[in-house]
Design a protein around this motif. Structure first.
Motif, mmCIF file in Angstrom:
data_model
loop_
_atom_site.group_PDB
_atom_site.id
_atom_site.type_symbol
_atom_site.label_atom_id
_atom_site.label_comp_id
_atom_site.label_asym_id
_atom_site.label_seq_id
_atom_site.Cartn_x
_atom_site.Cartn_y
_atom_site.Cartn_z
ATOM 1 N N GLU A 107 0.823 -1.199 0.000
ATOM 2 C CA GLU A 107 0.000 0.000 0.000
ATOM 3 C C GLU A 107 0.866 1.260 0.000
ATOM 4 N N GLU A 160 1.426 -3.019 4.098
ATOM 5 C CA GLU A 160 0.657 -3.842 3.162
ATOM 6 C C GLU A 160 -0.844 -3.616 3.324
ATOM 7 N N TYR A 161 -1.568 -3.909 2.241
ATOM 8 C CA TYR A 161 -3.031 -3.896 2.317
ATOM 9 C C TYR A 161 -3.488 -5.039 3.223
ATOM 10 N N GLN A 162 -4.585 -4.838 3.884
ATOM 11 C CA GLN A 162 -5.147 -5.872 4.755
ATOM 12 C C GLN A 162 -5.540 -7.096 3.929
ATOM 13 N N HIS A 186 -8.170 -4.026 -1.198
ATOM 14 C CA HIS A 186 -8.544 -3.174 -2.328
ATOM 15 C C HIS A 186 -9.036 -3.981 -3.529
ATOM 16 N N LEU A 229 -6.745 -9.210 -1.234
ATOM 17 C CA LEU A 229 -6.426 -7.977 -0.512
ATOM 18 C C LEU A 229 -7.629 -7.049 -0.387
#
Length: 287
Positions: A131, A149-151, A168, A166
């Motif tokens: 991210e 990082e993205y969740q 997004h 992820l």
């Protein structure tokens, strides 16, 4: 006896020289005071101008010295990157990530601290997990890349490996072994098309968090496009319809309380439960 002549004397005429003297004296005093005040004002003005000039010269000299020190540090070997450390991104290939960032040992530390957009753009373009990257420094010339990082929403099975789903909506770039799959996140299996995966993912994200946390697997091996199948952590299987499942979840706890272990809870057409068959247990990975 003759009369004495009386001579009339004008007091103003007699006092005039004295009054003129006093007036002139007062004027001279006033002029002297004015001149003294003017001299004092001019002296103060000269002092203020001198003080302001000294301050400006001091500021110019100070800035020049700082600029020279900064320039000296910039071109010195002390500002050269000697190593790069990566924090975070535990499932990413760290050596490859550093190579992708474009940072070289001949680069200047300050250049990357001032403008991190280039590094972010290169890394994010290759790794969808990233991210944002914050760039810091240790020991004067060791760059530190802090990877955010993205969740992770869940995982999707690809062959005998697993890929992150992820927050997004994109999939991670790394194929992970089962040992690196978090048991707290659901696994999506049997999804061959992005459309059906996106539909199930959107439904999953809209479900109450309490129900989400009970889901172990989401199966894409459905009979109909509108059908969804959840394998729960308690061994039960929930079948529902994409458009009606959220509304029917109010019956779930009541049905679950009456169901036996390893049951199929059907919320697709009606709202009931029955024991899973041996074949169904095998299909859903419960044996």
């Amino acid at each position: 006896m003759p009369k004495k002549r009386v001579t009339k004397i004008d007091p103003k005429e007699k006092l005039s020289p004295y009054l003129d003297y006093q007036s002139n004296k007062n004027k001279r005093k006033s002029q002297s005071k004015t001149q003294n005040k003017l001299s004092a004002s001019l002296a103060n003005l000269r002092s203020e101008r001198k003080s302001a000039l000294v301050k400006r010269l001091g500021l110019i000299v100070g800035i020049s010295v700082i600029a020279l020190i900064g320039l000296g540090f910039y071109i010195s070997p002390l500002n050269d990157v000697v190593s790069v450390k990566v924090e975070g991104g535990r499932d990413l290939p760290l050596a490859e990530l550093v190579k992708t960032s474009g940072i070289k040992t001949s680069d200047k530390v300050i250049d990357h601290l001032v403008d991190s957009r280039g590094v972010n753009h290169k890394v994010k373009q290759k790794y969808s997990e990233v991210e944002h990257i914050n760039i810091g420094v240790n020991h004067l010339n060791q760059l530190v890349l802090k990877v955010n990082e993205y969740q992770t929403i869940g995982y999707i099975k690809k062959g005998n490996k697993y890929c992150k789903i992820l927050a997004h909506g994109k999939l991670g770039t790394q194929l992970l072994p089962w040992s690196k799959v978090s048991p707290d996140k659901p696994v999506f299996i049997g999804y061959n098309h992005d459309m059906s995966l996106n539909q199930s993912l959107a439904l999953f994200n809209s479900l109450p968090s309490g129900f989400q946390s009970q889901i172990k697997l989401l199966s894409g091996n459905t009979r109909r496009k509108s059908q969804v199948i959840f394998v729960m952590k308690d061994g039960n299987v929930v079948i529902g319809n994409v458009s009606t499942l959220k509304r029917k979840l109010k019956y779930y706890n009541e049905i679950k309380a009456k169901a036996t272990k390893d049951s199929l809870i059907d919320l697709e057409v009606g709202a009931y439960s029955r024991p899973l068959t041996v074949k169904e247990k095998r299909i859903y990975g419960l044996t």
